[in-house]
Enzyme design. Sequence first.
Site, PDB file in Angstrom:
ATOM      1  CE1 TYR A 148      -3.643   2.585   0.995  1.00 21.31           C
ATOM      2  CE2 TYR A 148      -2.104   3.269   2.701  1.00 21.31           C
ATOM      3  CZ  TYR A 148      -3.252   3.494   1.967  1.00 21.31           C
ATOM      4  OH  TYR A 148      -4.007   4.611   2.207  1.00 21.31           O
ATOM      5  CE  LYS A 152      -3.312   5.769  -1.163  1.00 21.44           C
ATOM      6  NZ  LYS A 152      -4.349   6.640  -1.769  1.00 21.44           N
TER       7      LYS A 152
END
Lengths: 326, 326
Positions: A148, A152
């Site tokens: 994750y 990002k």
Amino acid sequence: MRILVIGGAGMVGRKLIERLAREGRLGGKPISHLTAHDVVAPARVEAPFTIETRVSDLSVPGEAEALIKDRPDVIFHLAAIVSGEAEADFDKGYRINLDGTRFLFDAIRVVESYVPRVVFTSTLAVFGAPYPAEPIDDEFFQTPLTSYGTQKAICELLMADYSRRGFLDGVGIRLPTICVRPGKPNKAASGFFSGIIREPLAGQEAILPVSEDVVHWHASPRSAAGFLVHAATLDTAQLGARRSLNMPGVGASVGDQIEALRKVAGDKAVARIRREPDPVVAKIVSGWPRTFNPARALALGFKAETSFEEIIRIHIEDELGGKIAD
Amino acid sequence: MRILVIGGAGMVGRKLIERLAREGRLGGKPISHLTAHDVVAPARVEAPFTIETRVSDLSVPGEAEALIKDRPDVIFHLAAIVSGEAEADFDKGYRINLDGTRFLFDAIRVVESYVPRVVFTSTLAVFGAPYPAEPIDDEFFQTPLTSYGTQKAICELLMADYSRRGFLDGVGIRLPTICVRPGKPNKAASGFFSGIIREPLAGQEAILPVSEDVVHWHASPRSAAGFLVHAATLDTAQLGARRSLNMPGVGASVGDQIEALRKVAGDKAVARIRREPDPVVAKIVSGWPRTFNPARALALGFKAETSFEEIIRIHIEDELGGKIAD
């Protein structure tokens, strides 16, 4: 002014849409139309402008083009597979969090003379332990320890390059943990930071899985909406090529949180917190950054709370109609 | 041991293959087979093992799978569209530098129980001005100012995440400017750093487009091959999650370069440098980082030259058969 909110069904998306609906304008300009997009239907919100909801998957080819067909002036991109799920499902995380975002940026890129403001919600999970002496400053490097955080960080890089090229006008905001999160407890490892405040205020028991000396970086849902609005309206010439910012927040230990709860709601509320140490949660949390010196964001006018007590009072005001359980 | 070199036709790829051919082994293990891949045919090199050349485009779906069909133990991924071209052709840069690399990593990922060492050549262009007080340390953040630097920074993030997940065993090396580059002058903005040494040593005139106080970070082609071999053989447990490293080099001003040339080849060679200021080149160069403190790489055993004079002597030894023009 036309606005597109991708990820409009999430908690932060809803807070943003409610604020825009209340104010009717963004950066001084009246809003004529807002599209709230998500994979599930965003909640209906009353507003002085048209709100259209759209349910689809951004990572399906062609969907990004459809979403920007009406050339929204401002795009809030909040959609993401969260940390735990992106870790559990590698393909899904990369498909939604990376490919979906790239589809959006590329859809914008190929439209001539269209350079919308794009506000991208990133995360402090772009950072990874070991950390330098705290607080962490604005020039510390990005070494995410989750897929994750990696996704990002990659999208931040894309956003900066597409902005530099003049394809879009991006601002990335790395949100603190949003606290107090309204609603039911969720399975996020960070859930207890909100739970130990929310549940006692509602007269319910909360479980605390870590020790009281754990320090974390918090901001209220109200601040999150404020960050988004500010990112949508600031003069990006001030950002130069560095388009992603650590957001301000309140650095508080769990002990500080509990003392703030005591001050606001008394010993009875605090007594509803049950200690139940969980080494798994403790280990996850130990890898997270603790406190920041978000000098750039502060200089650019981003504002958060200044104490954890203020964060609790905002929760009581915005979510509990001013009332707490006896 | 089987080896795959992607980008084997480039200068650094050729230096690497020549070194492997000379030594016949890598990390103490005999090499049985090497595939040299590129979009143009890599030069033939005599070796005590089989060298297969393969010409294709890594960014064509299916090609990455074909390249790893024989499960190479070590993969050197050197292929890239260079900075200027990636800036001029946005789609091509992202297709080759990002998608091509991701195809490679994904092809490796889906093969069960196959975790090759992947050495990825990155770049100091992952950094962007303004810089902190020099030298730049290992924890300075990545804010590339070119699409090339962006693509490399993204691939570094992918490599770290795929390594953390156990799909591959990656090491990223951010190369200094390779100097003295053999061969003809090229159109890279950095070309003069090599040109002002290479041309005078060959009895030819060289053009210097910037002032003598411009400082830059250099290492020889011999060092570049050494970095690659070391990255292929070091114990990656020492790297933790931080898989990309600033390589050591020699920080030298153009004035330092010229004085080193004078020491090695005399005034006559230096007189072949013609000043022809070019504000465009000067502006590009002013955005580049200058000097580094590559503490991690040094601690891990990466070695470069210690003076610019040494860099010049290596060029004379490796490229000119020990002879310089009168």
